[in-house]
Design a protein around this motif. Structure first.
Motif, PDB file in Angstrom:
ATOM      1  N   PHE A 174       6.003  -8.025  15.227  1.00 16.58           N
ATOM      2  CA  PHE A 174       6.777  -7.441  14.140  1.00 16.58           C
ATOM      3  C   PHE A 174       6.217  -7.870  12.782  1.00 16.58           C
ATOM      4  CE2 PHE A 174      10.247  -7.508  11.039  1.00 16.58           C
ATOM      5  CZ  PHE A 174      10.650  -6.183  11.098  1.00 16.58           C
ATOM      6  N   SER A 175       5.917  -9.158  12.641  1.00 18.47           N
ATOM      7  CA  SER A 175       5.367  -9.688  11.398  1.00 18.47           C
ATOM      8  C   SER A 175       4.035  -9.016  11.062  1.00 18.47           C
ATOM      9  CB  SER A 175       5.184 -11.201  11.521  1.00 18.47           C
ATOM     10  OG  SER A 175       4.542 -11.725  10.397  1.00 18.47           O
ATOM     11  N   PHE A 176       3.188  -8.854  12.051  1.00 22.49           N
ATOM     12  CA  PHE A 176       1.910  -8.161  11.867  1.00 22.49           C
ATOM     13  C   PHE A 176       2.152  -6.723  11.414  1.00 22.49           C
ATOM     14  CE2 PHE A 176      -1.313  -5.354  13.801  1.00 22.49           C
ATOM     15  CZ  PHE A 176      -2.450  -5.806  13.141  1.00 22.49           C
ATOM     16  N   GLY A 177       3.111  -6.056  12.028  1.00 27.53           N
ATOM     17  CA  GLY A 177       3.438  -4.680  11.671  1.00 27.53           C
ATOM     18  C   GLY A 177       3.894  -4.544  10.228  1.00 27.53           C
ATOM     19  N   VAL A 178       4.694  -5.500   9.751  1.00 29.63           N
ATOM     20  CA  VAL A 178       5.157  -5.472   8.357  1.00 29.63           C
ATOM     21  C   VAL A 178       3.964  -5.608   7.414  1.00 29.63           C
ATOM     22  CG1 VAL A 178       6.448  -6.738   6.597  1.00 29.63           C
ATOM     23  CG2 VAL A 178       7.486  -6.310   8.820  1.00 29.63           C
ATOM     24  N   LYS A 179       3.068  -6.536   7.720  1.00 33.70           N
ATOM     25  CA  LYS A 179       1.913  -6.776   6.848  1.00 33.70           C
ATOM     26  C   LYS A 179       0.969  -5.586   6.807  1.00 33.70           C
ATOM     27  CE  LYS A 179       2.163 -11.631   8.054  1.00 33.70           C
ATOM     28  NZ  LYS A 179       1.745 -12.533   9.128  1.00 33.70           N
ATOM     29  N   LEU A 238       3.041 -19.746  -3.012  1.00 31.62           N
ATOM     30  CA  LEU A 238       3.354 -18.676  -2.067  1.00 31.62           C
ATOM     31  C   LEU A 238       4.848 -18.516  -1.837  1.00 31.62           C
ATOM     32  CD1 LEU A 238       0.553 -19.060   0.619  1.00 31.62           C
ATOM     33  CD2 LEU A 238       0.808 -17.265  -1.075  1.00 31.62           C
ATOM     34  N   LEU A 239       5.591 -19.605  -2.023  1.00 33.67           N
ATOM     35  CA  LEU A 239       7.022 -19.549  -1.766  1.00 33.67           C
ATOM     36  C   LEU A 239       7.806 -18.863  -2.876  1.00 33.67           C
ATOM     37  CD1 LEU A 239       7.723 -22.993  -0.101  1.00 33.67           C
ATOM     38  CD2 LEU A 239       7.594 -20.752   0.978  1.00 33.67           C
ATOM     39  N   LYS A 240       7.221 -18.710  -4.029  1.00 28.44           N
ATOM     40  CA  LYS A 240       7.914 -18.037  -5.127  1.00 28.44           C
ATOM     41  C   LYS A 240       8.017 -16.556  -4.790  1.00 28.44           C
ATOM     42  CE  LYS A 240       6.516 -21.335  -8.601  1.00 28.44           C
ATOM     43  NZ  LYS A 240       5.656 -21.604  -9.745  1.00 28.44           N
ATOM     44  N   GLU A 241       9.226 -16.056  -4.796  1.00 28.36           N
ATOM     45  CA  GLU A 241       9.468 -14.678  -4.354  1.00 28.36           C
ATOM     46  C   GLU A 241       8.661 -13.662  -5.150  1.00 28.36           C
ATOM     47  OE1 GLU A 241      10.615 -11.704  -2.006  1.00 28.36           O
ATOM     48  OE2 GLU A 241      10.947 -13.828  -1.627  1.00 28.36           O
ATOM     49  N   GLU A 242       8.520 -13.866  -6.429  1.00 30.70           N
ATOM     50  CA  GLU A 242       7.774 -12.935  -7.257  1.00 30.70           C
ATOM     51  C   GLU A 242       6.312 -12.880  -6.825  1.00 30.70           C
ATOM     52  OE1 GLU A 242       7.452 -11.783 -11.981  1.00 30.70           O
ATOM     53  OE2 GLU A 242       8.310 -13.694 -11.374  1.00 30.70           O
ATOM     54  N   ALA A 243       5.759 -14.052  -6.548  1.00 27.39           N
ATOM     55  CA  ALA A 243       4.367 -14.118  -6.101  1.00 27.39           C
ATOM     56  C   ALA A 243       4.209 -13.446  -4.745  1.00 27.39           C
ATOM     57  CB  ALA A 243       3.896 -15.570  -6.042  1.00 27.39           C
ATOM     58  N   VAL A 244       5.173 -13.693  -3.864  1.00 24.65           N
ATOM     59  CA  VAL A 244       5.128 -13.086  -2.527  1.00 24.65           C
ATOM     60  C   VAL A 244       5.151 -11.568  -2.631  1.00 24.65           C
ATOM     61  CG1 VAL A 244       6.421 -12.803  -0.367  1.00 24.65           C
ATOM     62  CG2 VAL A 244       6.130 -15.076  -1.344  1.00 24.65           C
ATOM     63  N   GLN A 245       6.030 -11.051  -3.478  1.00 24.38           N
ATOM     64  CA  GLN A 245       6.122  -9.603  -3.650  1.00 24.38           C
ATOM     65  C   GLN A 245       4.832  -9.029  -4.220  1.00 24.38           C
ATOM     66  OE1 GLN A 245       8.443  -7.724  -2.406  1.00 24.38           O
ATOM     67  NE2 GLN A 245       9.581  -9.506  -1.707  1.00 24.38           N
ATOM     68  N   SER A 246       4.219  -9.746  -5.162  1.00 27.77           N
ATOM     69  CA  SER A 246       2.952  -9.286  -5.746  1.00 27.77           C
ATOM     70  C   SER A 246       1.849  -9.260  -4.706  1.00 27.77           C
ATOM     71  CB  SER A 246       2.544 -10.197  -6.916  1.00 27.77           C
ATOM     72  OG  SER A 246       3.467 -10.102  -7.968  1.00 27.77           O
ATOM     73  N   VAL A 247       1.802 -10.283  -3.860  1.00 29.69           N
ATOM     74  CA  VAL A 247       0.791 -10.333  -2.800  1.00 29.69           C
ATOM     75  C   VAL A 247       0.999  -9.179  -1.820  1.00 29.69           C
ATOM     76  CG1 VAL A 247      -0.061 -11.652  -0.821  1.00 29.69           C
ATOM     77  CG2 VAL A 247       0.363 -12.808  -2.994  1.00 29.69           C
ATOM     78  N   GLN A 290      -0.866  -3.926   0.314  1.00 28.82           N
ATOM     79  CA  GLN A 290      -0.604  -2.533   0.685  1.00 28.82           C
ATOM     80  C   GLN A 290      -1.515  -1.552  -0.052  1.00 28.82           C
ATOM     81  OE1 GLN A 290       1.198  -1.423   3.308  1.00 28.82           O
ATOM     82  NE2 GLN A 290       1.246  -3.617   3.697  1.00 28.82           N
ATOM     83  N   LYS A 291      -2.099  -1.969  -1.178  1.00 26.16           N
ATOM     84  CA  LYS A 291      -3.025  -1.102  -1.909  1.00 26.16           C
ATOM     85  C   LYS A 291      -4.404  -1.064  -1.262  1.00 26.16           C
ATOM     86  CE  LYS A 291      -0.942  -1.494  -6.490  1.00 26.16           C
ATOM     87  NZ  LYS A 291      -1.152  -1.952  -7.885  1.00 26.16           N
ATOM     88  N   LEU A 292      -4.676  -2.048  -0.421  1.00 24.54           N
ATOM     89  CA  LEU A 292      -5.982  -2.083   0.245  1.00 24.54           C
ATOM     90  C   LEU A 292      -6.120  -0.917   1.219  1.00 24.54           C
ATOM     91  CD1 LEU A 292      -6.254  -5.868   1.129  1.00 24.54           C
ATOM     92  CD2 LEU A 292      -7.975  -4.583  -0.127  1.00 24.54           C
ATOM     93  N   PRO A 293      -7.308  -0.316   1.303  1.00 25.64           N
ATOM     94  CA  PRO A 293      -7.546   0.668   2.369  1.00 25.64           C
ATOM     95  C   PRO A 293      -7.335  -0.003   3.729  1.00 25.64           C
ATOM     96  CG  PRO A 293      -9.322   0.700   0.770  1.00 25.64           C
ATOM     97  CD  PRO A 293      -8.469  -0.496   0.444  1.00 25.64           C
TER      98      PRO A 293
END
Length: 198
Positions: A35-40, A128-137, A142-145
């Motif tokens: 599931f985690s892989f699928g989300v990423k 990495l634990l900062k939610e804003e940073a996580v969302q940016s990552v 998701q922009k990557l081909p």
């Protein structure tokens, strides 16, 4: 305390020997990883859920008949099944981008330092634990081909070796290294731009 890999190895042996409820325990153990892989890779929870269901169904139907004897081969097989399920689901999704960015056009072909950029998994935990940073990552990934996103997720997030990643994606290890290098470069630029806007 046994690691997840040791648990998988033991469960794989139990599945092979036909031990009662071994397959149910095996599916329960891999469910969150798939599931985690699928989300990423897929980007959407609904697509990740479908990917997980398709992968678990394939594992249930096919794994007892496959000739998988070690954990590395099992990981490659599972990620390959999950990758294929996710790609099929994304092709049908209205959220799949209409046009894909070509990283070959953005970056030079000479990539002698393919391993010089650190994996994103090595970033300081507090960052990495900062939610804003996580969302940016997540947004940058998701922009990557898709071919680059897959390499990045498998190597830097799922912690597969270069050899295992290449086997999952049916590419050479050198191609995997080049794609990973380009994906990391792209992510670095995206994140720098994202944080500069804040």
């Amino acid at each position: 305390m046994p690691t997840k890999e040791e648990d998988l190895e033991r469960l794989l042996a139990d599945v092979r020997s036909g031990k009662e409820d071994a397959f149910d325990r095996f599916l329960a153990l891999i469910q969150s990883t798939v599931f985690s892989f699928g989300v990423k890779v897929c980007g959407r929870t609904a697509d990740a859920s479908d990917t997980m269901q398709d992968t678990l169904l394939t594992a249930f139907q096919s794994l007892p008949r496959t000739d998988i004897r070690n954990i590395s081969a099992l990981k490659v097989w599972l990620y390959k099944v999950a990758k294929n399920a996710c790609l099929m689901i994304r092709r049908k999704s209205k959220f799949e981008p209409k046009a894909h960015l070509s990283l070959e056009e953005l970056f030079p072909q000479d990539l002698h330092a393919a391993d010089s950029i650190a994996g994103w998994s090595n970033l300081p935990l507090e960052t990495l634990l900062k939610e804003e940073a996580v969302q940016s990552v997540r947004a940058a990934i998701q922009k990557l081909p898709t071919p680059y996103r897959l390499v990045l997720v498998l190597r830097d997030m799922e912690q597969l070796s270069t050899k295992e990643t290449a086997r999952v994606l049916d590419i050479s290890e050198q191609t995997a290294k080049i794609r990973l290098h380009r994906a990391r470069l792209f992510l670095r630029k995206e994140l720098e731009a994202s944080f500069a806007r804040k």
